[in-house]
Design a protein around this motif. Structure first.
Motif, PDB file in Angstrom:
ATOM      1  N   SER A   1       0.827  -1.210   0.000  1.00 52.89           N
ATOM      2  CA  SER A   1       0.000   0.000   0.000  1.00 52.89           C
ATOM      3  C   SER A   1       0.861   1.260   0.000  1.00 52.89           C
ATOM      4  O   SER A   1       0.550   2.241   0.670  1.00 52.89           O
ATOM      5  N   GLY A   2       1.949   1.219  -0.749  1.00 56.09           N
ATOM      6  CA  GLY A   2       2.810   2.379  -0.894  1.00 56.09           C
ATOM      7  C   GLY A   2       3.756   2.631   0.260  1.00 56.09           C
ATOM      8  O   GLY A   2       4.474   3.633   0.260  1.00 56.09           O
ATOM      9  N   ARG A   3       3.806   1.731   1.237  1.00 57.25           N
ATOM     10  CA  ARG A   3       4.664   1.928   2.404  1.00 57.25           C
ATOM     11  C   ARG A   3       5.607   0.733   2.562  1.00 57.25           C
ATOM     12  O   ARG A   3       5.237  -0.412   2.284  1.00 57.25           O
ATOM     13  N   LEU A   4       6.825   1.019   3.025  1.00 57.66           N
ATOM     14  CA  LEU A   4       7.794  -0.041   3.273  1.00 57.66           C
ATOM     15  C   LEU A   4       7.271  -0.982   4.351  1.00 57.66           C
ATOM     16  O   LEU A   4       6.830  -0.549   5.416  1.00 57.66           O
ATOM     17  N   SER A   5       7.320  -2.287   4.072  1.00 53.73           N
ATOM     18  CA  SER A   5       6.876  -3.308   5.025  1.00 53.73           C
ATOM     19  C   SER A   5       8.089  -3.938   5.684  1.00 53.73           C
ATOM     20  O   SER A   5       8.851  -4.665   5.042  1.00 53.73           O
ATOM     21  N   LEU A   6       8.273  -3.675   6.973  1.00 57.61           N
ATOM     22  CA  LEU A   6       9.396  -4.259   7.701  1.00 57.61           C
ATOM     23  C   LEU A   6       9.319  -5.782   7.714  1.00 57.61           C
ATOM     24  O   LEU A   6      10.348  -6.451   7.510  1.00 57.61           O
ATOM     25  N   PRO A   7       8.146  -6.400   7.932  1.00 54.16           N
ATOM     26  CA  PRO A   7       8.091  -7.872   7.904  1.00 54.16           C
ATOM     27  C   PRO A   7       8.540  -8.459   6.559  1.00 54.16           C
ATOM     28  O   PRO A   7       9.215  -9.493   6.534  1.00 54.16           O
ATOM     29  N   LEU A   8       8.159  -7.830   5.439  1.00 53.46           N
ATOM     30  CA  LEU A   8       8.585  -8.338   4.140  1.00 53.46           C
ATOM     31  C   LEU A   8      10.095  -8.219   3.958  1.00 53.46           C
ATOM     32  O   LEU A   8      10.745  -9.141   3.446  1.00 53.46           O
ATOM     33  N   ALA A   9      10.662  -7.086   4.371  1.00 55.11           N
ATOM     34  CA  ALA A   9      12.108  -6.905   4.268  1.00 55.11           C
ATOM     35  C   ALA A   9      12.843  -7.911   5.145  1.00 55.11           C
ATOM     36  O   ALA A   9      13.855  -8.499   4.744  1.00 55.11           O
TER      37      ALA A   9
END
Length: 286
Positions: free
Chosen positions: A37-45
Motif C-alpha cells: 500500500s505504498g509503504r515499506l513493510s518491515l516484515p517483508l524486508a
C-alpha cells in the motif's frame, strides 16, 4: 586474519556473498518489492533477509537510496526512515552482519548505532561530513569508484585507461581515509561496475581486475543483473541469472573477496564449486 565488522568477523581467505536488500521503491531490480500500500513493510524486508541468510549469504547490504542510472536523490530523513529500522531488525532479530549502502553521514551514524557492521559508500566518503562520520563509527568502509553522479553518470563516460584511473582514484580515497584516522584493515574497495562506465569499460575492468585486487585491500564487486548483461546478452533484468553467475565466477578468479548479489542460493553454489577447486589445487601443490 579475519576482517572485523563491528560485532562480527569474517574470514576473507575464501570469497563471501553479500545479499542485496533495497528498501527503495525504484531500484532497478528489487525496487518496491518490500512495499505494501505504498509503504515499506518491515516484515517483508525481514523475511527476504532471512531467506538470503538461509541460502548462504554472509552479510546483508541494506540501502535506502537508489543509485541506478538516472536515479533521483532522496532526502536524508526519507533515507533514514527506510534504512535504520531494517538495519536494526536484521542485525538484532536475525543476528546478521549488516552492511549499510549509504553516502549520508546521518544514515552512517544511525545505522552504526542500530547494529550495522560495514559502511558501503558508492561515493567513497566524498559527501560533506561523510569521511568524519564514518571514521567516528569505528566501522570498516567500502570505497567505490563512480564517475559523475547517478542521475548523469551513464550519459557519456570517458576514460583514457579505465583500470588505471579507477586504481588512482581508489588509492587517493584510501589515503584520505588513512589520514582521517582509519586503519588499513578497515578499508575495502569496489571498482564500481556500471557506475559511469560503458560496456567496454566494464569488460576491461573485469579482465584486469587482478590489478585492483593486488593493491592489498579486499575487493568487493557488484555485477549482479546489471545493464552490461542486457547489452551483452539482450536479456531483461529477470533473465540475467546465468550471466550474473558467469561474472561472479570471473570476479573471484581474478581476486574479488566479496560478491554483491541478488541471487544468493545460485551464487553460493558457484562459489562452493570455485572453493572446492581451489582447495583441491592446494592439496596437490608441492
Amino acid at each position: 586474519m579475519p576482517v572485523i565488522f563491528g560485532d562480527h568477523s569474517l574470514d576473507l581467505s575464501r570469497p563471501r556473498i553479500m545479499g542485496v536488500l533495497n528498501t527503495t521503491p525504484d531500484s532497478f531490480s528489487d525496487g518496491g518489492r518490500y512495499y505494501q500500500s505504498g509503504r515499506l513493510s518491515l516484515p517483508l524486508a525481514l523475511q527476504r533477509a532471512r531467506q538470503m541468510l538461509d541460502e548462504g549469504a554472509d552479510m546483508i547490504d541494506i540501502g535506502g537510496e537508489s543509485t541506478r542510472p538516472g536515479a533521483i536523490p532522496v532526502s536524508e530523513q526519507e533515507e533514514l526512515d527506510r534504512v535504520v529500522p531494517v538495519v536494526e531488525a536484521v542485525a538484532g532479530e536475525l543476528g546478521a552482519l549488516v552492511s549499510v549502502d549509504t553516502s549520508s553521514p546521518a544514515v552512517m551514524r544511525e545505522s552504526a548505532a542500530a547494529g550495522a557492521g560495514l559502511i558501503n559508500d558508492v561515493r567513497a566518503l566524498r559527501r560533506e561530513g561523510a569521511l568524519e562520520a564514518a571514521q567516528r563509527t569505528g566501522l570498516p568502509v567500502c570505497l567505490m569508484h563512480m564517475q559523475g553522479q547517478p542521475d548523469t553518470m551513464q550519459k557519456q563516460p570517458e576514460y583514457r585507461d579505465p583500470v588505471q584511473e579507477v586504481r588512482d582514484f581508489l588509492l587517493e580515497r584510501c589515503e584520505a581515509c588513512l589520514n582521517a584516522g582509519f586503519q588499513a584493515d578497515q578499508l575495502l574497495l569496489d571498482p564500481g561496475f556500471g557506475f559511469g562506465k560503458s560496456l567496454e569499460h566494464n569488460l576491461e575492468l573485469l579482465r584486469r581486475l587482478r590489478e585492483l585486487a593486488d593493491l592489498g585491500y579486499p575487493l568487493l564487486v557488484g555485477l549482479s543483473r546489471k545493464s552490461m548483461l542486457g547489452k551483452l546478452l539482450g536479456r531483461d533484468v529477470a533473465q540475467r541469472l546465468p550471466g550474473s553467475l558467469a561474472l561472479a565466477m570471473a570476479s573471484v578468479q581474478r581476486g574479488a573477496k566479496i560478491i554483491r548479489v541478488h541471487d544468493v542460493a545460485a551464487t553460493c553454489d558457484v562459489l562452493r564449486v570455485f572453493s572446492a577447486l581451489e582447495d583441491q589445487a592446494g592439496a596437490h601443490s608441492p
